[in-house]
Design a protein around this motif. Structure first.
Motif, mmCIF file in Angstrom:
data_model
loop_
_atom_site.group_PDB
_atom_site.id
_atom_site.type_symbol
_atom_site.label_atom_id
_atom_site.label_comp_id
_atom_site.label_asym_id
_atom_site.label_seq_id
_atom_site.Cartn_x
_atom_site.Cartn_y
_atom_site.Cartn_z
ATOM 1 N N THR A 47 47.916 37.116 41.821
ATOM 2 C CA THR A 47 48.092 36.390 43.263
ATOM 3 C C THR A 47 46.541 36.426 43.419
ATOM 4 O O THR A 47 45.884 37.368 43.570
ATOM 5 N N GLU A 48 45.998 35.189 43.882
ATOM 6 C CA GLU A 48 44.543 34.716 44.050
ATOM 7 C C GLU A 48 44.454 33.808 45.023
ATOM 8 O O GLU A 48 44.977 32.791 45.287
ATOM 9 N N ILE A 49 43.940 34.389 46.059
ATOM 10 C CA ILE A 49 43.632 33.810 47.472
ATOM 11 C C ILE A 49 42.105 33.439 47.524
ATOM 12 O O ILE A 49 41.366 34.286 47.475
ATOM 13 N N LYS A 50 41.952 32.093 47.530
ATOM 14 C CA LYS A 50 40.338 31.930 47.860
ATOM 15 C C LYS A 50 40.090 31.110 49.109
ATOM 16 O O LYS A 50 40.868 30.034 49.252
ATOM 17 N N ILE A 51 39.557 31.626 49.959
ATOM 18 C CA ILE A 51 39.016 30.941 51.169
ATOM 19 C C ILE A 51 37.800 30.257 51.066
ATOM 20 O O ILE A 51 36.626 30.891 50.920
ATOM 21 N N SER A 52 37.743 28.976 51.439
ATOM 22 C CA SER A 52 36.314 28.299 51.194
ATOM 23 C C SER A 52 35.770 28.310 52.693
ATOM 24 O O SER A 52 34.628 28.140 52.722
ATOM 25 N N MET A 57 42.030 26.800 52.412
ATOM 26 C CA MET A 57 42.401 27.994 51.611
ATOM 27 C C MET A 57 43.239 27.371 50.453
ATOM 28 O O MET A 57 44.096 26.658 50.340
ATOM 29 N N VAL A 58 43.129 28.213 49.367
ATOM 30 C CA VAL A 58 43.959 27.914 48.153
ATOM 31 C C VAL A 58 44.767 29.232 47.763
ATOM 32 O O VAL A 58 44.155 30.342 47.564
ATOM 33 N N TRP A 59 45.916 28.830 47.436
ATOM 34 C CA TRP A 59 46.925 30.343 47.049
ATOM 35 C C TRP A 59 47.179 29.876 45.702
ATOM 36 O O TRP A 59 47.973 28.876 45.185
ATOM 37 N N HIS A 60 46.691 30.543 44.403
ATOM 38 C CA HIS A 60 47.355 30.424 43.240
ATOM 39 C C HIS A 60 47.946 31.542 42.602
ATOM 40 O O HIS A 60 47.825 32.714 42.678
ATOM 41 N N GLU A 61 49.168 31.404 42.289
ATOM 42 C CA GLU A 61 50.254 32.483 41.946
ATOM 43 C C GLU A 61 50.641 32.354 40.530
ATOM 44 O O GLU A 61 50.981 31.237 39.976
ATOM 45 N N TYR A 62 50.666 33.527 39.698
ATOM 46 C CA TYR A 62 51.211 33.572 38.452
ATOM 47 C C TYR A 62 52.026 34.840 38.288
ATOM 48 O O TYR A 62 51.627 35.939 38.654
ATOM 49 N N THR A 141 62.773 36.076 29.309
ATOM 50 C CA THR A 141 61.421 36.191 30.322
ATOM 51 C C THR A 141 61.192 34.908 30.965
ATOM 52 O O THR A 141 61.258 33.663 30.200
ATOM 53 N N VAL A 142 60.803 34.712 32.133
ATOM 54 C CA VAL A 142 60.569 33.663 32.764
ATOM 55 C C VAL A 142 59.254 33.561 33.314
ATOM 56 O O VAL A 142 58.622 34.930 33.658
ATOM 57 N N GLU A 143 58.267 32.583 33.102
ATOM 58 C CA GLU A 143 57.017 32.488 33.538
ATOM 59 C C GLU A 143 56.738 31.423 34.667
ATOM 60 O O GLU A 143 57.171 30.170 34.316
ATOM 61 N N PHE A 144 56.310 31.508 35.705
ATOM 62 C CA PHE A 144 56.140 30.498 36.719
ATOM 63 C C PHE A 144 54.621 30.880 37.107
ATOM 64 O O PHE A 144 53.896 31.784 37.103
ATOM 65 N N GLU A 145 54.275 29.574 37.488
ATOM 66 C CA GLU A 145 52.690 29.417 37.810
ATOM 67 C C GLU A 145 52.710 28.068 38.847
ATOM 68 O O GLU A 145 53.330 27.085 38.675
#
Length: 494
Positions: A47-52, A57-62, A141-145
């Motif tokens: 989980t990566e949260i980037k506040i500009s 804000m951008v939320w990236h989830e893998y 196995t499932v992979e989501f992004e």
């Protein structure tokens, strides 16, 4: 206030035709200890949260998770919410067999995109994207992004180390990056300190976890049982309204700004208020009269659009249309009271019988409901403005016995709502029974419900139903094998 939704999905078979690719996440690479007693293992989660800025804000989830049996199949679905102030910029999914070979990649036309209007709302602008990669052969196995861009900084996705005590973690991480001037609030529970770095001029806070088996816990346990990281902004912008969450006082000022100039009443309504309370002998009597006027004039209708999830309709709109959501009805109630010369507080609360209480030491939007509180000498009068039936001053299990943020033009502070003690919650019954020689009997039974027992078996709603529905309620709530009801009555002592 905003709420969460449960989306129901229908399973459809998926082709198991293998697609040539390098093996990834073979089940053989999972340590045996992580598989023991588990029905799934999180292979990798980032989980990566980037506040500009205060409005970006951008939320990236893998995530990749290996599923051993049908109990974990829900983890093969991914649900991503968005609205007109946010957008999903990417959404990918892949499913692998036990050896790590690709079975299927999620196609764009297989991602369901639908409205996320909840059952209690007439209309909302929330939408949801849904990816479903459930399989019928195990393990797989499932992979989501996915990635979501937000044009506001009000909610920051938080982190729970686990939600299920039968799913272990092989690798997991949670990261938040931000400009120093926008350093958020953190509340960390049962988790070690993070690693702090600086990358491209941004502060980076990161936690990592490896080879972790969850502790056993009971379903519906309180939040503090599970390790978590909660995050909220200290400076933010939402829907064009700038604010701060560095204290409850500053958050309360932002809420106050949202309802500025929204308590104006028509002259005819002002005259009506004065007429209603002119003979009242006390503040409490005035409040009761106006509360019952509100109940008779309005009904609850939820419409959530953009900032409207937090900003109430103006009092004049509610007065003219006769409906509104919890915010609008509470704002209208306060306007009526102010016209009668009675100050009242707009009070945010986390409502729901099974909802967790407010975390007082963590300033964030933890609320989903609004009620009204009226200071009255040495106590407080509490008003649930969405109910057309509640007795005056009754909150019940929905909002009773918990903390609220009580706000007026001068201050915002945490207060406690009515506590319903065991001695207040009474169900008492008397029965006069005449038994015949044949074993038949006639009985006159009187039952009194008080306090939270007023809600027993949804009694508080049945009181306003028709005769037939009330008779069904009596039948279903009488614990005698065979009987006939000769007559019955309900009396509501509000």
């Amino acid at each position: 206030m905003r709420k969460c939704w449960l989306t129901l999905l229908f399973f459809s078979g998926v082709s198991t035709l293998a697609i040539a690719a390098d093996p990834k996440y073979p089940v053989s690479e999972i340590p045996e200890e992580l598989k023991k007693g588990m029905y799934a293992v999180v292979r990798d989660s980032k989980t990566e949260i980037k506040i500009s800025s205060k409005s970006k804000m951008v939320w990236h989830e893998y995530k990749a998770i290996t599923i051993f049996n049908v109990k974990a199949n829900r983890n093969a679905q991914e649900v991503v919410y968005y609205d007109k102030l946010s957008k999903v910029t990417s959404f990918k999914g892949t499913v692998y067999d036990a050896q790590g070979n690709v079975i299927k990649r999620l196609k764009g036309n297989e991602i369901v995109d639908q409205s996320a209007v909840s059952g209690f709302s007439l209309y909302e602008d929330d939408r949801v994207k849904i990816g479903d990669l459930r399989q019928s052969q195990y393990p797989y196995t499932v992979e989501f992004e996915f990635e979501v861009e937000y044009n506001f900084l009000f909610f920051i996705p938080s982190f729970r180390l686990y939600d299920d005590d039968e799913i272990s973690l092989q690798n997991s991480s949670y990261q938040v990056s931000y400009p120093a001037a926008l350093a958020p609030n953190f509340k960390v529970h049962k988790i070690d300190d993070p690693i702090n770095t600086e990358v491209d001029g941004l502060e980076v806070v990161k936690w990592t976890f490896n080879n972790f088996k969850p502790e056993k816990f009971e379903r519906n346990s309180p939040d503090y049982v599970v390790p978590y990281i909660r995050v909220s902004p200290t400076v933010f912008s939402y829907g064009g309204y700038d604010g701060k969450m560095d204290s409850w006082e500053s958050f309360g000022r932002w809420i106050t700004d949202l309802s500025k100039d929204r308590k104006v009443l028509a002259e005819g309504t002002k005259l009506k208020v004065r007429e209603l309370v002119k003979d009242a002998k006390s503040k409490e009597e005035k409040v009761k009269i106006l509360y019952e006027y509100l109940q008779g004039k309005t009904r609850y209708v939820s419409i959530q659009l953009g900032i409207g999830g937090f900003q109430p309709f103006s009092a004049s709109v509610v007065d003219g249309n006769g409906y509104g959501d919890c915010k609008a009805l509470s704002n209208y109630m306060i306007a009526l009271l102010e016209e009668a010369g009675i100050p009242a507080n707009y009070s945010l609360i986390r409502a729901g019988e099974s909802e967790a209480d407010l975390l007082e030491d963590f300033v964030a939007s933890q609320f989903n409901h609004v009620i009204v509180s009226v200071p009255n000498e040495f106590d407080t009068l509490w008003l649930e403005c969405t109910s057309q039936n509640n007795p005056f001053g009754y909150l019940g299990s929905f909002t009773g016995g918990r903390h609220a943020l009580s706000i007026n033009s001068k201050e915002a502070k945490i207060v406690k709502t009515i506590e319903y003690a065991a001695s207040d919650n009474i169900q008492s019954r008397t029965a006069e029974v005449a038994v015949t020689p044949t074993g038949d009997a006639k009985a006159i039974v009187k039952t009194r419900y008080a306090g939270l027992q007023y809600e027993n078996g949804n009694l508080n709603y049945v009181l306003n139903n028709n005769h037939d529905d009330q008779k069904k309620w009596v039948t279903n709530n009488t614990d005698i094998p065979t009987f006939d009801i000769v007559n019955f009555s309900f009396v509501d002592h509000k």
